[in-house]
Structure formats: structure tokens, C-alpha cells
Design an enzyme around this catalytic site. Structure first.
Site, PDB file in Angstrom:
ATOM      1  N   GLU A 250      34.733  51.641 -25.631  1.00 43.15           N
ATOM      2  CA  GLU A 250      35.892  50.889 -26.476  1.00 43.15           C
ATOM      3  C   GLU A 250      36.149  51.421 -27.752  1.00 43.15           C
ATOM      4  OE1 GLU A 250      34.012  49.321 -24.432  1.00 43.15           O
ATOM      5  OE2 GLU A 250      35.468  48.655 -22.607  1.00 43.15           O
TER       6      GLU A 250
ATOM      7  N   HIS B  70      36.111  38.535 -18.379  1.00 47.35           N
ATOM      8  CA  HIS B  70      37.372  38.962 -18.046  1.00 47.35           C
ATOM      9  C   HIS B  70      38.498  38.050 -18.259  1.00 47.35           C
ATOM     10  CE1 HIS B  70      34.322  40.773 -15.287  1.00 47.35           C
ATOM     11  NE2 HIS B  70      34.916  41.700 -15.536  1.00 47.35           N
TER      12      HIS B  70
END
Ligand SMILES: Cc1ncc(C[n+]2csc(CCOP(=O)(O)OP(=O)(O)O)c2C)c(N)n1
Length: 698
Positions: A402, A481
Site C-alpha cells: 500500500e 475488511h
């Protein structure tokens, strides 16, 4: 004096080098260093970090072109001077003058930065600039430019994640990058041997980056090697790393006592053998390019010039406290535009696909970069499917990292002056990129507006994996998530945070986000990707919000920082509900149920932009209803929702007839996977309805 320097590699010739000019630059750096060291000791300013032993970097920059980009570290005063020729800049920054070209006196000295000279804004977080440098190189390569990016750092700083990220960016995308590790054997008190197991060169080669070791005390060798590596990079042969061996002639900084960690003998040996200015001066004399008297003459001339410059700088203006809020964030000025395209009913995912297509249509250099985004599916949620099918090359799959993703998009935005889009698959995983995000948001502030970092970070956040909305089913995303994420972005100064609730707003706000000069976090709620408009308890669609599932074709924008005020029912408002994202839909359901039973009206204020949020809209809604509920799907700990609640207490207290209510998820790490626990974790329309009834009864 220009000397023809033969490069060491076969068939490569370094450009003729003006060795006297180079020596003077190195000497200027040393004399400036010595002057500033003394001034710091005299208490004239708070901090100084020196370059003595690193003046070789002037030779590296001499082998580059003016159009090449530099990402320098704090020992690179000589590199600054070689590129800019500006002796005033470092003095201005040390004395904190508004005329300072790097930070206008706002940052500590030695944070080299100049948009005009393509010097990226130096940051204190060592190697923190490296992922951005990779992004600049990515854009330069994508646009077939000749320019390369030189990114330097210390050997201790090369142990950071940021540096590894840049190495991976360079290797994977074969970027035109020259990475330089200036190894002076010390990272404050820690020797180099602690930084890598084995050799840095082998380590870089293993990662896919060509690497060489160079003796930085041999100025000609450093120049020749740089020229050869630059030629290799420019010819499209991929990045290179130079492990440059130097000596540190001073303590780490003005705050460090050298004798506390280095032996007398080691300091003496370093001074005798690793002084590049002395060594280069000796080479000039030995090779007949100058006489000892010439060197002494240069020294006197430069010293006098520095003294003159210092006197001038001291007369210049110092910053005043009233500028402290300048260049924090640039919210784009919205130009009113009426969507003309035919309206179609569409999901939020469809609207996001359309917005990204519009951006690619209008700007050939626009791209989305992230995990899986270039696959025919268009990322795991399908948000880039249209880009992949209609605009080849505009959705680019990245390695699974990321920080690397954000660095590429942010650096490309700095190169182009326009936002490029990073997609973070799930907001939970932005964590490894937090430093890069924070720096991106800070660059305009620290450089006093010289640089900005246009950047969009789109990310799936909150409950739901993309299924239909229901009162509690949130998709089983569980830990990893389903975090909401707004706290992580709204607390970063300089960052804009948007969280749309409807397809119409998602498209218009995403298109406006691309106009921003400040980084934008665009939080896409998973439960809203494919949701229908909310319904009341009797199964009727709620017209006041349902219309925003109709999305016009073509380009339109919506203002950042403006809430949408949704009035459910008729008559004066008896309750204001402040919400964003999924909770807007839950609030509408709750409001519609109450209103259909009891009449009157309830106002749902959909913030849409969380930072900066619409203070006026909240204040007006509270003033009218005299009752307020803030609803967030964040956990009940420190949260953005708490911030809004606190703002209302502080600013709207006298407009309230009862305690301002707060509804959130419970104080647990994230929604559990099992359905019953997940339902208990999140607030929903039932909770909101109960709270409305309770407040109305007060
Ligand atoms: C990410 C980060 N961690 C820690 C620091 C504090 N710090 C500043 S300089 C430095 C040492 C850097 O050593 P090196 O890269 O070898 O460069 P040198 O100072 O020796 O030239 C440290 C630990 C920092 N600025 N940034």
C-alpha cells in the site's frame, strides 16, 4: 577550467567537467557548513545539521541534467548548491526568513526543496521522500521523458520501509531512477554493520536493481560512475543504485556530542583520509589544474561572499505568527455546473466507474494504480472495469504494497500537477502507507505552498463487501475488511476526506476530488456499492433520497465541503440527524418510519465531505430542530463521530433543548464475522428510530 574526463566504462564518455567550478561549489558547501555551525553554537538559531564529508554530492549532480529531478537528504548542501547556485537559500532557512526558497523559514534547515529547480520537498522522516521519488519517475517514464530521478539517503535511512518501497518501485517498473546511499558509517551512534545483513549492493541486485560501490572520496571516479549510470538509465536499462562511501567529519547534528560515541582515533583517521574537499583540492594541484595559492584565494573569496550574503539575509523579514494557517489545505473552488446528461438509475459502483472513465477521457495521463485494478474484473470490486475495457493503460495493477501504491500516485501527481488515483483495496490496509499519506498532506504546508500533492486515495471502507443493504447484514467482512476509516484520514492536517452516500454524489464528488490540489481520501462504503435506495418499514422507497440513485451521463461536479440536507416529511424539523455514508440510509429509514407514524419532519444532514465538514449546515439544522443525533458506524472509541458531537456541544449548545445524542458501533476492534455478533456490533435504523422516539419524548 574544463577537463575532459574519460568515463571508466567502454564506449561511454562523461561530459567534460569544469573541475574548478566543481571544487568551488564543494568548498562553498564546506565554508557555509562551518559558518552555520558556528552561528548555531553562538545561539543565533536553534538547530543545524552539517554536510562535512558529503560535498562529493556536487559531483553527482554535475553529472545530471537540469531537467532531472532530485530527492535530496539533509547532508546534500553541496548538491543544492550545484543545482541552484543559490548561497542565500540555506542561510535564509537557517535564520528562518520568509524569503527562504525551501520552506520560507517554516521547516528546520537542510530540508532541500525547490519546485523551480525540480528538487522534491525534503522531509525529516528519513527516506520518507523516496516513495514519492518513485512516483515522479513513474510519471516521467509513462510520458516518455528523458528525465531521471536521483534520490539520495543515508545508509541508516536505507534500512527504512520507505527506501525498500522505492527500490521495489524502481525494480518492478524499471524506473529511470538513480538511488544513492551515502554511507558515512554512522546513523547517529549506530554503525553501518547494523543496517543490512551482508552487502547493500548484493541486496539491491537481489531486488532487481543494478548496483555499484563507489569511493566517494575520489571525486573524478564518483563523477564518471554517475555519468555512466545515468547514461545506462537514460537508455532505458532500468534503475541503478550507487553505494557511495564517505566519511562524516562532524557530529550527527548540533544536538549530538561526537565524542560520546566515536573514538578519538577514528575521528582523526576519518578527518585525515575522508575529507572530499581536501582530497579534491590535492588532486587539482597534483594534476596541474590549480596551485595551492589558488585554493587559498578561492577560500578567502567564498568566505567573504558568504559573509556578505549573511549580512543581507539578516536584514530580511522573519515570519510572523499570523501566517500559521497558510497553505494547510486547498479545497477546490467549486464552479457551479448543471448536469445536462440523461439520467439513468445506477449503482454507486456504476457511478464510480463512470467518473473514472470521464477522468481518463479528459486527461490522457490520468490513471488508477492499485492491486488488481488492471485485471478485466477491474479490481476486486469492479470499480475500474470501465477503465480496463474502454481506456486501456489507465488502470494499472500494482505490487501488493500500500505504501508503494500511494507513493506512485502521489509522486506522479507532483510531477503532473494533477491528481492521480491510488486504490487501496480495503481501508484497513492503508496502515503501511500512513507515513506517505501524512507527508503528502503536509508538503504544501512545509514548503509554504511551493509544492502541492494532488492525489486521490479511493478505498473500500466500512461494513459490507458490496452486497445489498439491509438493516444489519454487513457482509461478514470482519477484522481486516470492515473498518470505517474516517478517523485515520480526518485527523491528518492538509487532507480532504469524502464519504458519499448515493451514486449521484459519488460521481460528482469524485470528479471534483480530481480538481483538488490537496490529497483526498475517498471512502467508498462497501454496503453502498450495489445498494438500492433505502426503504421505510413498510417497504416503500424514500423519495427524498431515492432520486440520487439517478445519475446523469457525462461530466458534472459537486462541491467539496458541502453537506446535503434531506428533509423527510413535512413541516418544521423536529430532529436533526447528522450522518454520512451507510448511516445516511439507515437514518432515512428511521426518519421515514417515525414521520409516517407521527407526522412532522426530520432532517438528515448527509455530510458527504467529512474534512472539512459543513459547519453551517450542521448549525442550521440544529438551530431549527433543537434536537440532534450524530450517527456513525465507527467503533465507540475516539472517533470522527465523537469529533462532530463535540463540535455541536461546543458551537450549538444554546440551540439545544436536550442532550445531543450519539449512536455508534460498539467499542470492539471491528465487526465480527458471525452474523449475530456482527448485527450487534453495528448501529442500524432500529437503534436510530428508538433514539428519535426517546429524544422526542424528553
Ligand atoms: C523515520 C525516522 N526515524 C528516525 C529519525 C531520527 N533520525 C534522524 S537522522 C537519523 C540517522 C540517519 O542516519 P543515516 O541515514 O546513516 O544518515 P547520516 O545522518 O549518518 O548521514 C535518525 C535515526 C528520523 N528522522 N526519521
Amino acid at each position: 577550467m574544463t577537463v575532459d574526463i574519460k568515463a571508466t566504462g567502454a564506449n561511454t564518455l562523461a561530459q567534460p567537467l569544469d573541475v574548478i567550478a566543481l571544487y568551488k561549489t564543494m568548498l562553498t558547501a564546506r565554508l557555509m557548513n562551518d559558518l552555520l555551525k558556528v552561528r548555531k553554537t553562538q545561539g543565533r538559531f536553534p538547530f543545524y545539521i552539517g554536510c562535512a564529508g558529503h560535498e562529493t554530492m556536487a559531483a553527482v549532480v554535475a553529472a545530471l541534467d537540469e531537467e532531472d529531478w532530485l530527492a535530496l537528504y539533509y547532508r546534500d548542501l553541496a548538491a543544492w548548491l550545484q543545482r541552484t547556485g543559490d548561497i542565500y537559500g540555506p542561510l535564509r532557512e537557517a535564520y528562518s526568513r520568509v524569503t527562504g526558497p525551501m520552506c520560507a523559514g517554516r521547516n528546520m534547515p537542510a530540508h532541500y526543496s525547490s519546485k523551480q529547480h525540480r528538487i522534491l520537498p525534503g522531509v525529516s522522516e528519513v527516506s520518507g521522500l523516496a516513495p514519492f521519488a518513485g512516483g515522479v519517475a513513474f510519471a516521467a517514464k509513462r510520458q516518455n521523458e528523458n528525465a531521471i530521478v536521483m534520490c539520495s539517503t543515508g545508509e541508516g535511512s536505507s534500512a527504512t520501509n520507505d527506501f525498500s518501497v522505492a527500490l521495489r518501485q524502481a525494480a518492478v517498473h524499471r524506473l529511470p531512477m538513480l538511488l544513492i546511499v551515502e554511507d558515512n558509517n554512522w546513523a547517529i551512534t549506530t554503525p553501518s554493520s547494523v543496517q543490512w545483513a551482508g552487502s547493500l549492493v548484493e541486496w539491491a541486485k537481489g531486488a532487481g536493481v543494478y548496483a555499484e560501490e563507489v569511493d566517494g572520496n575520489d571525486i573524478i571516479q564518483t563523477y564518471e560512475t554517475t555519468a555512466r549510470l545515468v547514461q545506462q538509465i537514460r537508455s532505458g536499462n532500468g534503475p541503478a543504485l550507487m553505494h557511495l562511501h564517505l566519511g562524516l567529519l562532524d557530529p550527527h547534528s548540533s544536538s549530538t556530542d561526537i565524542k560520546a560515541y566515536r573514538s578519538k582515533e577514528e575521528i582523526a583517521l576519518t578527518t585525515a583520509t575522508k575529507d572530499p574537499v581536501k582530497n579534491f583540492g590535492r588532486w587539482l594541484v597534483e594534476n596541474g589544474h590549480a596551485r595551492e595559492e589558488d585554493l587559498e584565494c578561492f577560500r578567502k573569496e567564498i568566505r567573504a561572499e558568504l559573509d556578505r550574503a549573511e549580512q543581507e539575509v539578516l536584514k530580511e523579514q522573519e515570519p510572523t505568527g499570523d501566517r500559521v494557517l497558510e497553505h494547510v489545505v486547498y479545497v477546490p473552488e467549486w464552479r457551479e455546473n448543471i448536469p445536462r446528461g440523461a439520467k439513468r438509475r445506477m449503482t454507486m459502483l456504476g457511478a464510480i466507474n463512470e467518473a473514472l472513465g470521464e477522468l481518463a477521457e479528459r486527461d490522457p495521463q490520468f490513471f488508477v494504480y492499485g492491486q488488481d485494478v488492471g485485471s478485466p474484473r477491474g479490481g476486486v470490486f469492479g470499480a475500474t472495469a470501465t477503465l480496463v475495457s474502454k481506456y486501456p493503460g489507465h488502470a494499472i495493477s500494482s505490487p501488493l504494497n500500500e505504501q508503494l501504491i500511494v507513493g506512485i500516485a502521489a509522486g506522479a501527481g507532483m510531477h503532473d500537477g494533477k491528481a492521480r488515483c491510488a486504490e487501496i483495496q480495503f481501508v484497513d490496509y492503508h496502515q503501511s502507507a500512513t507515513q506517505t499519506i501524512r507527508l503528502a498532506a503536509r508538503m504544501s504546508y512545509q514548503s509554504f505552498g511551493d509544492w502541492s500533492v494532488p492525489l486521490i486515495i479511493r478505498t473500500k471502507s466500512g461494513s459490507g463487501g458490496g452486497g445489498p443493504i439491509s438493516s444489519s447484514g454487513s457482509g461478514g467482512g470482519a477484522y481486516g475488511h470492515s473498518n470505517a476509516g474516517e478517523l485515520w484520514f480526518t485527523h491528518v492536517p492538509g487532507m480532504i476526506t469524502i464519504c458519499p452516500a448515493t451514486p449521484f454524489d459519488a460521481k460528482g464528488l469524485l470528479l471534483e476530488a480530481a480538481r483538488s490540489k490537496s490529497p483526498v481520501a475517498f471512502l467508498e462504503r462497501g454496503r453502498l456499492y450495489r445498494s438500492e435506495p433505502p426503504k421505510d418499514g413498510a417497504g416503500n422507497s424514500i423519495a427524498e433520497i431515492a432520486e440520487y440513485w439517478s445519475v446523469p451521463e457525462g461530466y458534472y461536479t459537486l462541491p467539496i465541503g458541502k453537506a446535503r440536507r434531506l428533509r423527510i416529511g413535512q413541516g418544521p424539523s423536529q430532529m436533526a440527524i447528522i450522518a454520512w455514508g451507510t448511516m445516511v440510509l439507515e437514518a432515512c429509514t428511521a426518519a421515514a418510519n417515525v414521520v409516517s407514524r407521527e407526522g412532522g419532519s426530520i432532517e438528515v444532514v448527509d455530510l458527504r465531505t467529512l474534512a472539512p465538514f459543513d459547519e453551517e449546515a450542521i448549525a442550521a439544522a440544529v438551530k431549527e430542530a433543537n434536537r440532534v443525533i450524530v450517527v456513525t458506524e465507527e467503533a465507540d472509541l475516539t472517533s470522527f463521530g465523537r469529533h462532530i458531537h463535540s463540535w455541536i456541544v461546543q458551537n450549538c449548545f444554546y440551540d439545544l433543548d436536550c442532550t445531543p445524542a450519539f449512536i455508534s458501533a460498539v467499542a470492539a476492534p471491528a465487526a465480527p464475522y458471525s452474523a449475530a455478533e456482527e448485527a450487534a456490533f453495528y448501529p442500524d435504523a432500529t437503534d436510530i428510530e428508538a433514539k428519535i422516539e426517546a429524544l422526542l419524548a424528553e
